[in-house]
Design a protein around this motif. Structure first.
Motif, short mmCIF file in Angstrom:
data_model
loop_
_atom_site.label_atom_id
_atom_site.label_comp_id
_atom_site.label_asym_id
_atom_site.label_seq_id
_atom_site.Cartn_x
_atom_site.Cartn_y
_atom_site.Cartn_z
N PRO A 164 0.83 -1.21 0.00
CA PRO A 164 0.00 0.00 0.00
C PRO A 164 0.87 1.26 0.00
O PRO A 164 1.96 1.26 0.56
N PRO A 165 0.39 2.32 -0.65
CA PRO A 165 1.17 3.56 -0.67
C PRO A 165 1.29 4.13 0.75
O PRO A 165 0.38 4.00 1.56
N GLY A 166 2.41 4.71 1.02
CA GLY A 166 2.63 5.31 2.34
C GLY A 166 3.21 4.34 3.35
O GLY A 166 3.53 4.73 4.46
N LEU A 167 3.37 3.07 2.97
CA LEU A 167 3.98 2.09 3.87
C LEU A 167 5.47 2.37 3.93
O LEU A 167 6.13 2.48 2.89
N PRO A 168 6.02 2.55 5.13
CA PRO A 168 7.45 2.90 5.22
C PRO A 168 8.31 1.75 4.70
O PRO A 168 8.06 0.60 4.99
#
Length: 182
Positions: A164-168
């Motif tokens: 998912p986008p934003g996953l570090p």
């Protein structure tokens, strides 16, 4: 009384070590060629790298080992078949992966054991599934079918998975650990 004749050794210790080294180098080169060819084909077909690295390359790279496990299973030597399959996984998990991480660190290449949640969850589920499967020491066709369905499900999950986008992402190495920081 018949006396057992000892077979004469074809190679000595030095010759055996030499041939082992030569064969290891050749297999390493062939493996590199295979991975490059698979990467090119996967890129052309739009196959994700995660699927390629977790499903395709292990199947192709361990074909002889898989064949041996299947042969022993057909001969009803289940303990040996399971030992081959589980032993290989344990060897990769507790020896090869940490060794690669330390080697990468020494060479200044970014590689860590910081897996994303998807990979960690898959690892947890597979360890639990194998543990519960071999717990009672018995096997049946239904357990085998269940494991095949589970493998196909995980393969499909690896094929469609996207972080998912934003996953570090795992942190990068500090500049002092790379060869570029002279």
């Amino acid at each position: 009384e018949e006396e057992e004749e000892e077979e004469e050794a074809v190679l000595g210790v030095a010759g055996s070590i030499l041939w082992l080294a030569i064969i290891t180098v050749v297999i390493g080169l062939l493996s590199e060629y295979m991975v490059d060819a698979l990467e090119d084909a996967a890129e052309g077909w739009g196959v994700p790298n995660l699927f390629l690295g977790a499903i395709i390359i292990p199947i192709v790279g361990n074909a002889a080992e898989h064949a041996a496990a299947i042969i022993f299973a057909v001969k009803n030597k289940m303990e040996l078949a399971v030992g081959i399959a589980v032993g290989s996984s344990i060897q990769i998990a507790i020896f090869c992966v940490p060794l690669l991480v330390v080697t990468a660190w020494a060479l200044g290449i970014e590689l860590s054991l910081n897996f994303q949640p998807f990979e960690t969850g898959v690892l947890l589920v597979t360890v639990m599934l194998v543990g519960f499967t071999i717990l009672n020491g018995e096997s049946s066709w239904l357990i085998g079918a269940m494991l095949i369905v589970a493998y196909c499900s995980l393969a499909a999950a690896f094929f469609v998975h996207k972080d998912p986008p934003g996953l570090p992402r795992p942190p990068s190495l500090p500049p002092s650990y790379t060869h570029d920081s002279r």
